[in-house]
Scaffold this active site. Structure first.
Site, PDB file in Angstrom:
ATOM      1  N   LYS A  78       0.730  -1.412  -0.039  1.00 18.60           N
ATOM      2  CA  LYS A  78      -0.043   0.085   0.072  1.00 18.60           C
ATOM      3  C   LYS A  78       0.769   1.128  -0.219  1.00 18.60           C
ATOM      4  O   LYS A  78       0.543   2.356  -0.784  1.00 18.60           O
ATOM      5  CB  LYS A  78      -0.906  -0.009   1.192  1.00 18.60           C
ATOM      6  CG  LYS A  78      -2.068  -1.020   1.214  1.00 18.60           C
ATOM      7  CD  LYS A  78      -2.890  -0.856   2.288  1.00 18.60           C
ATOM      8  CE  LYS A  78      -4.129  -2.172   2.252  1.00 18.60           C
ATOM      9  NZ  LYS A  78      -4.896  -2.002   3.167  1.00 18.60           N
ATOM     10  N   GLY A 136      -0.030   0.608  12.077  1.00 17.28           N
ATOM     11  CA  GLY A 136       0.325   0.198  10.687  1.00 17.28           C
ATOM     12  C   GLY A 136      -0.500   1.122   9.720  1.00 17.28           C
ATOM     13  O   GLY A 136      -1.450   1.984  10.215  1.00 17.28           O
ATOM     14  N   ARG A 196       2.917  -2.004  19.508  1.00 17.66           N
ATOM     15  CA  ARG A 196       4.261  -2.578  19.818  1.00 17.66           C
ATOM     16  C   ARG A 196       5.354  -1.667  19.669  1.00 17.66           C
ATOM     17  O   ARG A 196       6.149  -1.491  20.367  1.00 17.66           O
ATOM     18  CB  ARG A 196       4.558  -3.978  18.993  1.00 17.66           C
ATOM     19  CG  ARG A 196       5.423  -4.882  19.381  1.00 17.66           C
ATOM     20  CD  ARG A 196       5.149  -5.975  18.584  1.00 17.66           C
ATOM     21  NE  ARG A 196       5.409  -5.739  17.103  1.00 17.66           N
ATOM     22  CZ  ARG A 196       5.266  -6.731  16.312  1.00 17.66           C
ATOM     23  NH1 ARG A 196       4.938  -7.963  16.454  1.00 17.66           N
ATOM     24  NH2 ARG A 196       5.375  -6.295  15.038  1.00 17.66           N
ATOM     25  N   TYR A 245     -10.457 -11.012   9.544  1.00 18.31           N
ATOM     26  CA  TYR A 245     -11.640 -11.696   9.381  1.00 18.31           C
ATOM     27  C   TYR A 245     -11.592 -13.059   8.917  1.00 18.31           C
ATOM     28  O   TYR A 245     -10.257 -13.198   8.141  1.00 18.31           O
ATOM     29  CB  TYR A 245     -12.685 -11.008   8.446  1.00 18.31           C
ATOM     30  CG  TYR A 245     -12.451 -11.116   7.007  1.00 18.31           C
ATOM     31  CD1 TYR A 245     -11.979  -9.719   6.391  1.00 18.31           C
ATOM     32  CD2 TYR A 245     -12.612 -11.901   6.129  1.00 18.31           C
ATOM     33  CE1 TYR A 245     -11.453  -9.800   5.335  1.00 18.31           C
ATOM     34  CE2 TYR A 245     -12.291 -12.016   4.831  1.00 18.31           C
ATOM     35  CZ  TYR A 245     -11.702 -10.885   4.357  1.00 18.31           C
ATOM     36  OH  TYR A 245     -11.463 -10.714   3.003  1.00 18.31           O
ATOM     37  N   GLY A 254     -13.675  -8.006  10.612  1.00 17.63           N
ATOM     38  CA  GLY A 254     -13.624  -6.942   9.599  1.00 17.63           C
ATOM     39  C   GLY A 254     -14.135  -7.286   8.171  1.00 17.63           C
ATOM     40  O   GLY A 254     -13.702  -6.545   7.293  1.00 17.63           O
TER      41      GLY A 254
HETATM   42  P1  NDP Z   1       0.776  -3.439   8.834  1.00 20.49           P
HETATM   43  O1  NDP Z   1       1.683  -4.540   8.608  1.00 20.49           O
HETATM   44  O2  NDP Z   1       0.795  -2.015   8.225  1.00 20.49           O
HETATM   45  O3  NDP Z   1       0.605  -3.210  10.418  1.00 20.49           O
HETATM   46  C1  NDP Z   1       0.579  -4.026  11.155  1.00 20.49           C
HETATM   47  C2  NDP Z   1       0.437  -3.719  12.591  1.00 20.49           C
HETATM   48  O4  NDP Z   1       0.230  -4.926  13.713  1.00 20.49           O
HETATM   49  C3  NDP Z   1       1.502  -2.941  13.295  1.00 20.49           C
HETATM   50  O5  NDP Z   1       1.100  -1.954  14.062  1.00 20.49           O
HETATM   51  C4  NDP Z   1       2.451  -4.141  13.949  1.00 20.49           C
HETATM   52  O6  NDP Z   1       3.147  -3.449  14.982  1.00 20.49           O
HETATM   53  C5  NDP Z   1       1.252  -4.610  14.454  1.00 20.49           C
HETATM   54  N1  NDP Z   1       1.541  -6.193  14.900  1.00 20.49           N
HETATM   55  C6  NDP Z   1       1.864  -7.208  14.049  1.00 20.49           C
HETATM   56  N2  NDP Z   1       2.027  -8.358  14.650  1.00 20.49           N
HETATM   57  C7  NDP Z   1       1.770  -8.072  16.077  1.00 20.49           C
HETATM   58  C8  NDP Z   1       1.680  -8.837  17.133  1.00 20.49           C
HETATM   59  N3  NDP Z   1       1.864 -10.246  17.224  1.00 20.49           N
HETATM   60  N4  NDP Z   1       1.472  -8.262  18.333  1.00 20.49           N
HETATM   61  C9  NDP Z   1       1.195  -6.955  18.434  1.00 20.49           C
HETATM   62  N5  NDP Z   1       0.978  -6.115  17.279  1.00 20.49           N
HETATM   63  C10 NDP Z   1       1.313  -6.753  16.171  1.00 20.49           C
HETATM   64  O7  NDP Z   1      -0.806  -4.023   8.394  1.00 20.49           O
HETATM   65  P2  NDP Z   1      -2.131  -3.162   8.162  1.00 20.49           P
HETATM   66  O8  NDP Z   1      -2.101  -1.995   9.304  1.00 20.49           O
HETATM   67  O9  NDP Z   1      -2.120  -2.815   6.682  1.00 20.49           O
HETATM   68  O10 NDP Z   1      -3.284  -4.141   8.510  1.00 20.49           O
HETATM   69  C11 NDP Z   1      -3.540  -4.660   9.886  1.00 20.49           C
HETATM   70  C12 NDP Z   1      -4.470  -5.751   9.778  1.00 20.49           C
HETATM   71  O11 NDP Z   1      -5.642  -5.185   9.444  1.00 20.49           O
HETATM   72  C13 NDP Z   1      -3.978  -6.879   8.835  1.00 20.49           C
HETATM   73  O12 NDP Z   1      -4.097  -8.069   9.652  1.00 20.49           O
HETATM   74  C14 NDP Z   1      -5.048  -6.799   7.818  1.00 20.49           C
HETATM   75  O13 NDP Z   1      -5.528  -8.163   7.107  1.00 20.49           O
HETATM   76  C15 NDP Z   1      -6.113  -5.974   8.465  1.00 20.49           C
HETATM   77  N6  NDP Z   1      -7.041  -5.221   7.361  1.00 20.49           N
HETATM   78  C16 NDP Z   1      -8.134  -5.414   7.281  1.00 20.49           C
HETATM   79  C17 NDP Z   1      -8.914  -4.836   6.384  1.00 20.49           C
HETATM   80  C18 NDP Z   1     -10.404  -5.113   5.798  1.00 20.49           C
HETATM   81  O14 NDP Z   1     -10.672  -4.606   4.891  1.00 20.49           O
HETATM   82  N7  NDP Z   1     -10.970  -5.748   6.938  1.00 20.49           N
HETATM   83  C19 NDP Z   1      -8.364  -3.650   5.473  1.00 20.49           C
HETATM   84  C20 NDP Z   1      -6.965  -3.450   5.944  1.00 20.49           C
HETATM   85  C21 NDP Z   1      -6.263  -4.050   6.792  1.00 20.49           C
HETATM   86  P3  NDP Z   1       4.399  -3.054  14.775  1.00 20.49           P
HETATM   87  O15 NDP Z   1       4.299  -1.539  14.397  1.00 20.49           O
HETATM   88  O16 NDP Z   1       5.165  -2.824  16.086  1.00 20.49           O
HETATM   89  O17 NDP Z   1       5.276  -3.778  13.740  1.00 20.49           O
END
Ligand code: NDP
Length: 270
Positions: free
Chosen positions: A65, A128, A151, A215, A238
């Protein structure tokens, strides 16, 4: 035939082709919608090939993205604010990037889940792309405040700089406990994909509404199960956001809003 695609990695699990076929059927259109596996750093070439082969619109998902955002000639206001692009379209040979995640999430909250967030206290887990996309539309609903716990504290802090109603914490310290209780907890981390639950104090969830942006069509996510056990008043996934963000992308391409309820039913039974 009008050609569309979703780009990402991994992409095999994507339900976007099923979703957009359902949308097309709902408004009597025909399209081809493919999944295209593309790794970080390879999107520019993949899009050039897609265009040569007649592609006219696309979605972009994890981890592309931000790369898509950087490649666009023009950006919508939503994409600029989010710093990320999930929808591409072309006008006069210029590539436009939009971000429909935030508005899609809000449409799900308001139209499908019938939530009123005015003066509500919101906890967002994660900082994220998804958290970034939903932040401004949530603030626009006149919420009372938003606490972001991530985190990596620095990422949460950079989001908190956007508005005085936002505060940032890391999971490590549990300082955020002083901000509880919350009305709505949004899991915008990808932890559920790893079958993990972010390290939350259980009493934060008790009495709150909990939403996981992840989801799973066949079952609840690990976060949803945990939130139920801790006494959340309602728990959602989601899928509604996924359907609504897709509908907004479809509207960009066809200038018609598809029927989202039918698409939701189609996905749930797939
Ligand atoms: P990013 O990769 O940009 O961000 C991931 C985030 O998750 C970061 O804040 C990361 O922390 C955190 N994270 C990852 N693993 C862990 C863990 N084990 N414990 C705690 N925090 C964790 O992903 P996105 O923000 O783009 O997406 C996030 C989620 O949202 C995805 O799983 C995606 O599937 C879902 N999503 C759903 C959508 C929908 O239409 N339903 C649309 C967009 C996303 P850190 O910054 O420390 O790495």
């Amino acid at each position: 035939m009008l050609r569309f695609a979703v780009f990402g990695s991994p992409i095999v699990q994507s339900k976007s082709p099923v979703l957009h076929q359902a949308f097309a059927t709902s408004v009597n259109k025909t399209l081809v919608y493919e999944k295209i596996e593309v790794k970080l750093g390879e999107l520019k070439q993949a899009l050039a090939t897609f265009r040569e082969q007649g592609g006219i619109g696309a979605n972009v998902t994890v981890p592309l993205k931000v790369e898509a955002y950087e490649l666009c000639d023009k950006l919508t206001e939503a994409a600029r604010t989010a710093g990320a692009v999930n929808t591409l379209f072309w006008q006069h040979n210029e590539m436009w990037g939009d971000n429909t995640d935030g508005e899609g999430f809000i449409r799900d909250l308001i139209n499908n889940l019938k939530l009123n967030l005015k003066d509500k206290r919101i906890l967002i887990l994660g900082a994220g792309g998804a958290a970034r996309g939903i932040l401004s539309p949530l603030l626009a609903l006149s919420v009372k405040n938003i606490v972001i716990v991530n985190r990596t504290l620095l990422k949460a802090q950079s989001l908190a700089n956007r508005d005085e109603r936002i505060k940032a914490y890391s999971f490590d310290t549990f300082e955020a406990a002083a901000e509880a209780p919350f009305d709505l907890i949004i899991n915008a981390t990808s932890a559920s994909l790893q079958e993990a639950v972010p390290p939350l104090a259980p009493h934060w969830v008790k009495g709150a509404i909990a939403i996981d942006l992840v989801y799973r069509l066949e079952q609840e996510t690990v976060f949803m199960r945990w939130a139920h056990q801790q006494g959340a008043t309602a728990v959602y996934d989601g899928l509604g956001m996924f359907v609504e963000q897709g509908a907004l992308a479809f509207k960009r391409w066809f200038d018609v809003y598809p029927k989202t309820e039918e698409a939701m039913r189609t996905l749930r039974v797939k």
